[in-house]
Each structure stands twice: as C-alpha cells, then as structure tokens.
Enzyme design. Structure first.
Site, PDB file in Angstrom:
ATOM      1  N   THR A   1      45.612  47.333  76.046  1.00  0.00           N
ATOM      2  CA  THR A   1      45.611  47.061  74.497  1.00  0.00           C
ATOM      3  C   THR A   1      45.827  48.505  73.920  1.00  0.00           C
ATOM      4  O   THR A   1      45.203  49.325  74.552  1.00  0.00           O
ATOM      5  CB  THR A   1      44.386  46.436  74.277  1.00  0.00           C
ATOM      6  OG1 THR A   1      44.533  44.823  74.425  1.00  0.00           O
ATOM      7  CG2 THR A   1      44.009  46.490  72.489  1.00  0.00           C
TER       8      THR A   1
ATOM      9  N   ASP B   1      39.110  40.051  70.799  1.00  0.00           N
ATOM     10  CA  ASP B   1      38.526  40.674  69.763  1.00  0.00           C
ATOM     11  C   ASP B   1      39.304  41.450  68.788  1.00  0.00           C
ATOM     12  O   ASP B   1      38.973  41.913  67.772  1.00  0.00           O
ATOM     13  CB  ASP B   1      37.611  41.705  70.406  1.00  0.00           C
ATOM     14  CG  ASP B   1      38.462  42.651  71.531  1.00  0.00           C
ATOM     15  OD1 ASP B   1      39.154  42.200  72.247  1.00  0.00           O
ATOM     16  OD2 ASP B   1      38.129  43.775  71.278  1.00  0.00           O
TER      17      ASP B   1
ATOM     18  N   THR C   1      37.099  43.194  77.733  1.00  0.00           N
ATOM     19  CA  THR C   1      37.238  41.661  77.704  1.00  0.00           C
ATOM     20  C   THR C   1      36.847  41.136  76.334  1.00  0.00           C
ATOM     21  O   THR C   1      35.531  41.425  75.781  1.00  0.00           O
ATOM     22  CB  THR C   1      36.175  41.293  78.699  1.00  0.00           C
ATOM     23  OG1 THR C   1      36.583  41.484  79.756  1.00  0.00           O
ATOM     24  CG2 THR C   1      36.263  39.566  78.573  1.00  0.00           C
TER      25      THR C   1
HETATM   26  N1  ASP Z   1      40.343  43.188  74.193  1.00  0.00           N
HETATM   27  C1  ASP Z   1      41.702  42.476  74.417  1.00  0.00           C
HETATM   28  C2  ASP Z   1      41.543  41.102  74.470  1.00  0.00           C
HETATM   29  O1  ASP Z   1      40.590  40.611  74.827  1.00  0.00           O
HETATM   30  C3  ASP Z   1      42.296  42.881  75.831  1.00  0.00           C
HETATM   31  C4  ASP Z   1      42.378  44.502  76.009  1.00  0.00           C
HETATM   32  O2  ASP Z   1      41.540  45.316  75.410  1.00  0.00           O
HETATM   33  O3  ASP Z   1      43.663  44.925  76.728  1.00  0.00           O
HETATM   34  O4  ASP Z   1      42.324  40.397  73.781  1.00  0.00           O
END
Ligand code: ASP
Length: 347
Positions: free
Chosen positions: A210, A241, A263
């Site tokens: 992300t 998130d 996550t």
């Molecule tokens: N936080 C993001 C999600 O859970 C994933 C990521 O950080 O790549 O959608």
C-alpha cells in the site's frame, strides 16, 4: 544637475525600499517543510530483493517524494503535496495502489483511498472503486467538493464522472504478477481467510505494498493520505483500513499526520493512526513514543506481529517510520532538505 541629483536620490530610496521588501519576503512563510512516504511494509530483506528491483523501487519512491516536495517548495498546501506524491505511486505498477493493485477473490481490482487535512480536520475517502485511475484524487475531491467524508462503489464512481474524472478500464490496473498471485492464492484459500499481502515481483517475499504520504507545509499545516488495492484475494467488497479515517489515515495540526500499512482489519480495530494522535494529545507523548507503542506493542498484542508499519510526522517536522516487519519501503525529505530512501531495518 539638481534634477539629476533628485532622480538619483529617488532611485536610491526606491532601491532601498525594494531591498528591504526582498529581505522581508521570506519571513512571511518560514515554517519548515517536510514529507514522508511509504510503499508498504512486509518481508522486505536484502536477500529477497534483486539489485534491479531495488533500483526500480528507489526510483519510484524518489519520484514520488520529489513530486510532493515540489508542491511544498512552491508554497503549496500539505494536502496537495500528499495527493501529488501518492498519484505518482498509483501510476507505478510496483505498488499495490492504482495500476498494479492486487485482485479480489472474484478477480477484480477494488481500490480504497483517503486523505485528511490536519488544518481543518476535513477528510475524504473512497472505497471499492474500480475505474478511477487515481483514487487519492477522488478522495481529495470528495473532501473538497462534497458534504460527505466517504463514498463507496458505484456511488463513488458516479460522483467521479460528475466531477470530470475519465473512465479508466480494468485493463489499466492489470499486471501479470498480481494476477499470478491471485491465481496461486486461490488454490490455497480457505473460505474464511481474510486475504494475504501482495508478493514482491520475482521474489519470495510478501509485502503489503500500500502507499501513503504525510506532509508539512510552509504554513505549518499537516496532511496525510493512503491508497491501496487492499489484500490479495480479499472478499469482493471488503474495505480495509486505508480509506478509514483514524485507522489507516489521520492528520491533525495539533499532533501529527500518519499513514499505515499492514493488515487493515487490525488497524481498523485499533483505530491506529488516530490513537497515535490521541496518545500525543492526551498523554503528552512524543510522536516517536506514540507511533512505536502502536506498532510494537498494541498491534502485536492484537496478533499483528510481523504485519505492519506506519509513517508519521509532527508539526515540527520530526519524522518517524516504525514497522514490525523485516522491512518497509519508505522515504522522506526532512526539514534539512535531505532526501532519504530506505527498504530494510536500518537501510
Ligand atoms: N492496509 C491495507 C489493507 O488492509 C493493505 C496494505 O497495507 O497493503 O487494505
């Protein structure tokens, strides 16, 4: 003779006045500027990377940092610098945001993004959009041109068309390696599993991938933003998130700005980025102490060992980037104007 003396005197007076003004001009906006970005936390180790990939990630992060910093140097707003930096990463197939996003269980790219202005506490977010090239720009537009904070799915896309966003076909977001991860993942998937981080191309490592940015502008205002494709093989319609204000993104001039990666379900349950701000405001903790506590204590206590990180900066331009994974793609241009890009624990 007298006339020429008079003219000279007038010119000297004018020159002095202009000189005085020129000296004064920078005084109006002397707040130090800074920007910090991330491209995801994960199993990023020297062994899991190739020199070529290192170069590619370094180039992409540098380009994003420079795009955001140019806005700040021009006296632009933090919130616009955040948007500029993230748009660069959304266009890079290296990251799990915009082009290069991971696939849902149903084989879709469903994108989430959010942005927050710490000066006003205004925020905008979109979730599960499928045809918008720059979800962060749409989040910015929701913040700036709608009475709402968050729009999802079809409604978010209808809002995009109404605001002149071009329709982006699904093929723009497609990359072969994300499709391979999707197909490989489907084979081992249990109906209850939440989805997995993305795979580093050509390597055995997993990374959340992300992207996020936090910036501090010449007026002392802070902004933060985050953009993602979510987790590989997440259920269709799942929202992480990244577009949730207070979970993946938060900004408040009085404390800090922060953007997370990991996550999403854990970040939502911990209200992770807002908690950093609250610890600073209510307990008087430093940015570093608050961010470390959320990543190394609270996240781990909730089962998030080896799952995430956060970038953050405060009103003085202190930058922190703690993570509890082996690595995190990250970079910053601090108040000293120095550009730094790092992948691994200390490098
Ligand atoms: N936080 C993001 C999600 O859970 C994933 C990521 O950080 O790549 O959608």
């Amino acid at each position: 003779m007298r006339i020429s003396l008079l003219v000279t005197a007038m010119l000297v007076a004018l020159a002095l006045a202009v000189g005085a003004q020129a000296k004064e001009a920078p005084m109006t906006s002397q707040h130090p500027i800074a920007i910090v970005i991330h491209g995801g936390a994960g199993t990023i180790t020297k062994e899991s990377m190739t020199p070529e990939l290192e170069r590619e990630y370094r180039a992409a992060l540098t380009q994003a940092l420079k795009a955001g910093y140019a806005v700040l140097e021009d006296g632009g707003r933090a919130v616009d610098a955040v948007q500029a930096a993230i748009m660069v990463m959304e266009d890079s197939p290296l990251f799990n945001a915009g082009r290069g996003a991971v696939f849902t269980r149903g084989g879709l790219n469903q994108l989430d993004a959010s942005i927050m202005n710490g000066a006003t506490l205004e925020a905008g977010a979109v979730a599960a959009v499928q045809h918008v090239r720059h979800p962060i720009k749409l989040a910015w537009t929701v913040m700036s041109e709608s009475p709402h904070v968050m729009l999802v799915g079809e409604g978010a896309e209808n809002f995009a068309w109404a605001h002149g966003f071009p329709y982006t076909p699904a093929s723009w977001f497609y990359t072969e390696r994300r499709w391979k991860s999707h197909i490989e993942g489907l084979k081992t998937l249990k109906s209850t599993s939440a989805g997995t981080p993305a795979k580093i191309p050509g390597a055995k490592a997993y990374v959340y991938d992300t992207v996020g940015a936090v910036a501090l502008d010449r007026d002392g205002h802070i902004a933060a933003g985050t953009s993602t494709g979510g987790l590989t093989n997440k259920l269709d319609g799942r929202v992480g998130d990244s577009p949730i204000i207070g979970a993946g993104t938060y900004a408040n001039d009085a404390t800090c700005g922060a953007s997370g990666t990991g996550t999403g379900e854990l970040f939502i349950r911990l209200n992770l980025t807002k908690s950093i701000s609250d610890l600073m405001a209510m307990k008087g903790w430093s940015l570093e102490k608050a961010a470390n506590y959320m990543i190394h204590d609270r996240l781990v206590e909730l089962g998030g060992k080896n799952t995430g990180g956060v970038i953050a900066l405060d009103a003085e331009g202190h930058i922190v980037a703690p993570f509890n994974t082996p690595g995190m793609y990250r970079g910053w241009i601090g108040t000293d104007g120095e550009l730094t890009v790092k992948f691994y624990k200390d490098r």
